[in-house]
Scaffold this motif. Structure first.
Motif, PDB file in Angstrom:
ATOM      1  N   ALA A 138       9.042  11.135  -2.839  1.00 58.65           N
ATOM      2  CA  ALA A 138       8.169  10.008  -3.166  1.00 58.65           C
ATOM      3  C   ALA A 138       8.956   8.893  -3.847  1.00 58.65           C
ATOM      4  CB  ALA A 138       7.023  10.472  -4.061  1.00 58.65           C
ATOM      5  N   ASN A 139       9.825   9.270  -4.776  1.00 56.93           N
ATOM      6  CA  ASN A 139      10.624   8.270  -5.486  1.00 56.93           C
ATOM      7  C   ASN A 139      11.580   7.563  -4.528  1.00 56.93           C
ATOM      8  OD1 ASN A 139      11.323   7.279  -8.353  1.00 56.93           O
ATOM      9  ND2 ASN A 139      13.318   7.729  -7.469  1.00 56.93           N
TER      10      ASN A 139
ATOM     11  N   ALA B  73       0.840  -1.205   0.000  1.00 58.56           N
ATOM     12  CA  ALA B  73       0.000   0.000   0.000  1.00 58.56           C
ATOM     13  C   ALA B  73       0.870   1.249   0.000  1.00 58.56           C
ATOM     14  CB  ALA B  73      -0.914   0.001   1.220  1.00 58.56           C
ATOM     15  N   ALA B  74       1.982   1.199   0.737  1.00 58.59           N
ATOM     16  CA  ALA B  74       2.898   2.342   0.772  1.00 58.59           C
ATOM     17  C   ALA B  74       3.516   2.575  -0.604  1.00 58.59           C
ATOM     18  CB  ALA B  74       3.993   2.105   1.814  1.00 58.59           C
ATOM     19  N   LEU B  75       3.889   1.498  -1.297  1.00 56.64           N
ATOM     20  CA  LEU B  75       4.451   1.624  -2.642  1.00 56.64           C
ATOM     21  C   LEU B  75       3.451   2.286  -3.582  1.00 56.64           C
ATOM     22  CD1 LEU B  75       6.251  -1.820  -3.115  1.00 56.64           C
ATOM     23  CD2 LEU B  75       7.305   0.395  -2.624  1.00 56.64           C
ATOM     24  N   ARG B  76       2.202   1.842  -3.514  1.00 52.37           N
ATOM     25  CA  ARG B  76       1.170   2.420  -4.385  1.00 52.37           C
ATOM     26  C   ARG B  76       0.943   3.901  -4.046  1.00 52.37           C
ATOM     27  NH1 ARG B  76      -1.348  -2.847  -3.036  1.00 52.37           N
ATOM     28  NH2 ARG B  76      -1.084  -4.200  -4.862  1.00 52.37           N
ATOM     29  N   GLU B  77       1.009   4.220  -2.781  1.00 55.74           N
ATOM     30  CA  GLU B  77       0.813   5.620  -2.369  1.00 55.74           C
ATOM     31  C   GLU B  77       1.932   6.513  -2.896  1.00 55.74           C
ATOM     32  OE1 GLU B  77       0.715   8.203   1.794  1.00 55.74           O
ATOM     33  OE2 GLU B  77       0.255   6.061   1.828  1.00 55.74           O
ATOM     34  N   HIS B  78       3.171   6.054  -2.768  1.00 53.89           N
ATOM     35  CA  HIS B  78       4.305   6.858  -3.244  1.00 53.89           C
ATOM     36  C   HIS B  78       4.253   7.021  -4.761  1.00 53.89           C
ATOM     37  CE1 HIS B  78       5.865   6.937   0.717  1.00 53.89           C
ATOM     38  NE2 HIS B  78       6.270   5.691   0.751  1.00 53.89           N
ATOM     39  N   ASN B  79       3.873   5.953  -5.480  1.00 57.15           N
ATOM     40  CA  ASN B  79       3.792   6.057  -6.929  1.00 57.15           C
ATOM     41  C   ASN B  79       2.633   6.957  -7.351  1.00 57.15           C
ATOM     42  OD1 ASN B  79       5.261   5.272  -9.228  1.00 57.15           O
ATOM     43  ND2 ASN B  79       3.687   3.803  -9.824  1.00 57.15           N
ATOM     44  N   ALA B  80       1.585   6.988  -6.531  1.00 59.43           N
ATOM     45  CA  ALA B  80       0.450   7.871  -6.826  1.00 59.43           C
ATOM     46  C   ALA B  80       0.869   9.333  -6.766  1.00 59.43           C
ATOM     47  CB  ALA B  80      -0.691   7.616  -5.843  1.00 59.43           C
TER      48      ALA B  80
ATOM     49  N   THR C  28      12.958   2.929  -0.788  1.00 61.71           N
ATOM     50  CA  THR C  28      13.245   2.632   0.613  1.00 61.71           C
ATOM     51  C   THR C  28      12.327   1.553   1.156  1.00 61.71           C
ATOM     52  OG1 THR C  28      14.082   4.864   1.041  1.00 61.71           O
ATOM     53  CG2 THR C  28      13.335   3.600   2.951  1.00 61.71           C
ATOM     54  N   VAL C  29      11.048   1.608   0.789  1.00 58.17           N
ATOM     55  CA  VAL C  29      10.093   0.585   1.251  1.00 58.17           C
ATOM     56  C   VAL C  29      10.558  -0.813   0.817  1.00 58.17           C
ATOM     57  CG1 VAL C  29       7.749  -0.323   0.934  1.00 58.17           C
ATOM     58  CG2 VAL C  29       8.094   2.117   1.356  1.00 58.17           C
ATOM     59  N   ILE C  30      11.030  -0.913  -0.410  1.00 59.17           N
ATOM     60  CA  ILE C  30      11.489  -2.216  -0.916  1.00 59.17           C
ATOM     61  C   ILE C  30      12.752  -2.660  -0.184  1.00 59.17           C
ATOM     62  CG2 ILE C  30      12.382  -3.427  -2.948  1.00 59.17           C
ATOM     63  CD1 ILE C  30      10.501  -1.631  -4.630  1.00 59.17           C
ATOM     64  N   CYS C  31      13.656  -1.730   0.059  1.00 65.55           N
ATOM     65  CA  CYS C  31      14.879  -2.073   0.797  1.00 65.55           C
ATOM     66  C   CYS C  31      14.552  -2.536   2.213  1.00 65.55           C
ATOM     67  CB  CYS C  31      15.826  -0.881   0.838  1.00 65.55           C
ATOM     68  SG  CYS C  31      16.704  -0.593  -0.716  1.00 65.55           S
ATOM     69  N   GLU C  32      13.610  -1.857   2.841  1.00 63.52           N
ATOM     70  CA  GLU C  32      13.221  -2.249   4.199  1.00 63.52           C
ATOM     71  C   GLU C  32      12.575  -3.634   4.201  1.00 63.52           C
ATOM     72  OE1 GLU C  32      10.762   0.971   5.472  1.00 63.52           O
ATOM     73  OE2 GLU C  32      12.458   2.212   6.127  1.00 63.52           O
ATOM     74  N   ALA C  33      11.758  -3.905   3.186  1.00 61.20           N
ATOM     75  CA  ALA C  33      11.113  -5.219   3.095  1.00 61.20           C
ATOM     76  C   ALA C  33      12.144  -6.319   2.847  1.00 61.20           C
ATOM     77  CB  ALA C  33      10.065  -5.217   1.986  1.00 61.20           C
ATOM     78  N   ALA C  34      13.242  -5.974   2.169  1.00 60.66           N
ATOM     79  CA  ALA C  34      14.285  -6.964   1.891  1.00 60.66           C
ATOM     80  C   ALA C  34      14.944  -7.461   3.171  1.00 60.66           C
ATOM     81  CB  ALA C  34      15.335  -6.378   0.954  1.00 60.66           C
ATOM     82  N   ASP C  35      14.934  -6.601   4.196  1.00 52.98           N
ATOM     83  CA  ASP C  35      15.416  -6.987   5.526  1.00 52.98           C
ATOM     84  C   ASP C  35      16.865  -7.467   5.517  1.00 52.98           C
ATOM     85  OD1 ASP C  35      15.211  -7.348   8.271  1.00 52.98           O
ATOM     86  OD2 ASP C  35      14.497  -9.417   8.087  1.00 52.98           O
ATOM     87  N   ASN C  36      17.733  -6.645   4.916  1.00 54.16           N
ATOM     88  CA  ASN C  36      19.168  -6.931   4.908  1.00 54.16           C
ATOM     89  C   ASN C  36      19.910  -5.610   5.076  1.00 54.16           C
ATOM     90  OD1 ASN C  36      21.900  -7.378   4.161  1.00 54.16           O
ATOM     91  ND2 ASN C  36      21.310  -9.194   2.975  1.00 54.16           N
ATOM     92  N   PRO C  37      20.307  -5.270   6.303  1.00 60.06           N
ATOM     93  CA  PRO C  37      20.953  -3.980   6.559  1.00 60.06           C
ATOM     94  C   PRO C  37      22.216  -3.753   5.734  1.00 60.06           C
ATOM     95  CG  PRO C  37      20.286  -5.014   8.623  1.00 60.06           C
ATOM     96  CD  PRO C  37      20.104  -6.035   7.543  1.00 60.06           C
ATOM     97  N   TRP C  38      22.970  -4.815   5.454  1.00 58.48           N
ATOM     98  CA  TRP C  38      24.178  -4.664   4.641  1.00 58.48           C
ATOM     99  C   TRP C  38      23.815  -4.200   3.235  1.00 58.48           C
ATOM    100  CZ3 TRP C  38      29.260  -5.158   6.101  1.00 58.48           C
ATOM    101  CH2 TRP C  38      29.494  -5.659   7.379  1.00 58.48           C
TER     102      TRP C  38
END
Length: 244
Positions: free
Chosen positions: A149-150, A108-115, A155-165
């Motif tokens: 927004a971009n 939902a956050a991804l869709r909001e940012h792209n909107a 960032t949302v995708i990076c956070e979902a990836a769950d790999n700090p490195w």
């Protein structure tokens, strides 16, 4: 390596403040950075300002030029292309990992940012040319919102990836170039703005379907495409930024 002194925290603070202004576009590429003016602005002597500028020079954000002193550095086009080639692989990996981890809230956050990006494109298209430099003023005024927004989308995708490195490596590449430049490059190209949104939509669909292979491929394609567009912008800009 710069030796640690009692002024090191002050130097780091000044460097961070200048870096932030470069990254958000307040200090444009090619702009001279006068030590005296900065020292007056920050209420310090020239010494910590000089050390802060040296720190930023080591980080590649500024360069020292004969008869001009410190200048916000214009990256060479080949540097941008190479950086985005690496970023594409890293963000592709992030999208692959995110495909099995992202939540409905994340989608939902991804869709909001792209909107937000869609609304910006529709707004500019609806207003049309204003004559003179009106459209350019509008584009730059909107760049803060669209850049955020971009950036938040990725960032949302990076956070979902769950790999700090992985996140730190992507951040390091992003911090090598002013963040507002991508929006400025997009502002003058409606076709690429629309392509950017469509590519985001495709990535969202792949993530929603938990299709790791497709999410990886689409994200790499998106970043490479953005990198080529930005490289072309820097090629044009590098020919004019120090003239006139």
């Amino acid at each position: 390596m710069t030796p640690q002194t009692d002024e090191s925290p002050l130097v780091d603070d000044i460097a961070a403040r200048i870096r932030a202004r470069i990254m958000n576009g307040e200090l444009a590429i090619g702009k001279p950075l006068r030590q005296a003016a900065l020292a007056t602005e920050f209420g310090v002597s020239r010494t910590p300002v000089r050390e802060a500028l040296r720190q930023l020079q080591n980080g590649g954000l500024i360069e020292m030029q004969p008869n001009r002193g410190a200048v916000v550095r214009v990256p060479a086009p080949w540097e941008v292309r190479q950086a985005y080639e690496v970023r594409a692989e890293l963000e592709g990996m992030a999208a692959r990992r995110a495909a099995s981890r992202i939540t409905e809230r994340g989608l939902a956050a991804l869709r909001e940012h792209n909107a937000v990006l869609c609304e910006a494109v529709a707004r500019v298209a609806g207003e049309g040319p204003r004559g003179g430099s009106g459209e350019g003023v509008h584009a730059e005024g909107a760049s803060t919102t669209t850049t955020a927004a971009n950036d938040c989308f990725h960032t949302v995708i990076c956070e979902a990836a769950d790999n700090p490195w992985l996140t730190r490596m992507i951040d390091r590449i992003n911090e090598s170039f002013p963040r507002n430049v991508s929006s400025l490059a997009l502002a003058g190209d409606e076709r690429h703005r629309q392509l950017n949104i469509r590519q985001h939509d495709a990535v969202i669909e792949a993530l929603a379907a938990h299709d790791a292979d497709r999410a990886d491929a689409l994200m790499r394609e998106h970043v490479i495409s953005s990198g080529e567009h930005l490289t072309a912008w820097y090629e044009r800009r590098s020919q004019t930024v120090f003239h006139g």
